[in-house]
Design a protein around this motif. Structure first.
Motif, PDB file in Angstrom:
ATOM      1  N   ARG A  80      30.601 -12.682 -12.261  1.00 33.38           N
ATOM      2  CA  ARG A  80      30.860 -13.392 -13.512  1.00 33.38           C
ATOM      3  C   ARG A  80      31.938 -14.459 -13.323  1.00 33.38           C
ATOM      4  NH1 ARG A  80      31.673  -9.103 -16.254  1.00 33.38           N
ATOM      5  NH2 ARG A  80      33.916  -9.261 -16.530  1.00 33.38           N
ATOM      6  N   GLU A 109      28.130 -21.549 -14.625  1.00 32.05           N
ATOM      7  CA  GLU A 109      27.014 -20.618 -14.822  1.00 32.05           C
ATOM      8  C   GLU A 109      25.680 -21.196 -14.344  1.00 32.05           C
ATOM      9  OE1 GLU A 109      27.051 -19.209 -18.841  1.00 32.05           O
ATOM     10  OE2 GLU A 109      28.844 -18.014 -18.485  1.00 32.05           O
ATOM     11  N   GLY A 132      27.618 -12.652 -18.588  1.00 29.43           N
ATOM     12  CA  GLY A 132      28.233 -13.068 -19.833  1.00 29.43           C
ATOM     13  C   GLY A 132      27.332 -12.804 -21.028  1.00 29.43           C
ATOM     14  N   GLN A 185      25.024  -8.362 -19.430  1.00 30.19           N
ATOM     15  CA  GLN A 185      26.148  -9.209 -19.823  1.00 30.19           C
ATOM     16  C   GLN A 185      27.369  -8.977 -18.932  1.00 30.19           C
ATOM     17  OE1 GLN A 185      24.446  -7.225 -21.863  1.00 30.19           O
ATOM     18  NE2 GLN A 185      23.313  -8.661 -23.163  1.00 30.19           N
TER      19      GLN A 185
END
Length: 217
Positions: A133, A141, A174, A170
């Protein structure tokens, strides 16, 4: 094993295992159809066996990690974010941009509790999620391919990561991104210690989610 390495984008490692020339392996890799051709990040995590240490090359996991030419993100989200910032600031334009992470055995990190009860294994998987992440966050991203390689207790960690990806993606991508696909694992037995190889890819704007599948031999 060599076929799994080729599929995940590691022709050099595959050639070393199979004894084929690098030129032949590169040619095969160019014509292969597996995986997202436009992935901008390839992130590979190497989970060692119960009491093993990646840097000591106790097993082939340590060797794979050493031969991987990706950027080492270290062991936590802070160092992973810094590695991504350094790559961005240095203007590395290679496509895909490769990152790697080595995870020592839970028995080495947590002593007897790790050896007997696999204590700390979940925390290692969560640490990987945080590093993925962090890298994706720094780099905007982008489309990402994640490979997880594990030996013995590390193979259990690979299976745990797959479960986490299916249940709570997630943690890795995210809140605003979804997980489109997880390729079925290849469980490769070596003597009495199983190995697991997973590969997953996603992008920030994915509109569909598929739960992971698992199989064993």
């Amino acid at each position: 094993m060599a076929e799994a390495l080729r599929a995940a984008g590691f022709p050099l490692l595959a050639s070393k295992l199979s004894g084929e020339s690098i030129e032949e392996d590169r040619s095969e890799a160019q014509t292969g159809s597996w995986g997202p051709d436009d992935a901008r990040i390839i992130f590979t995590a190497y989970f060692e066996g119960t009491a093993n240490v990646v840097e000591r090359r106790t097993t082939q996991i340590g060797l794979f990690h050493e031969l991987d030419r990706g950027i080492d993100v270290g062991s936590d989200a802070t160092s992973a974010a810094q590695a991504a910032r350094t790559a961005r600031e240095n203007g590395r334009r290679s496509r895909p941009l490769r990152f790697k992470m080595g995870v020592d055995g839970c028995g080495h990190e947590h002593g007897l509790a790790g050896v007997v009860f696999a204590f700390g294994l979940r925390g290692q998987c969560e640490r990987l999620a945080a590093c993925v992440r962090a890298v994706r966050g720094v780099l905007g991203e982008p489309k990402t391919q994640l490979n997880i390689v594990g030996l013995s207790r590390g193979a259990v960690a690979a299976l745990a990561v797959a479960e986490m990806l299916g249940a709570t993606p997630q943690m890795f991508v995210g809140e605003s991104a979804e997980l489109p696909s997880l390729h079925s694992p290849q469980l490769l037995p070596q003597r009495s210690s199983p190995q697991a190889w997973y590969s997953v890819s996603w992008e920030h704007t994915a509109s569909q989610r598929h739960c992971p599948e698992s199989s064993s031999i």
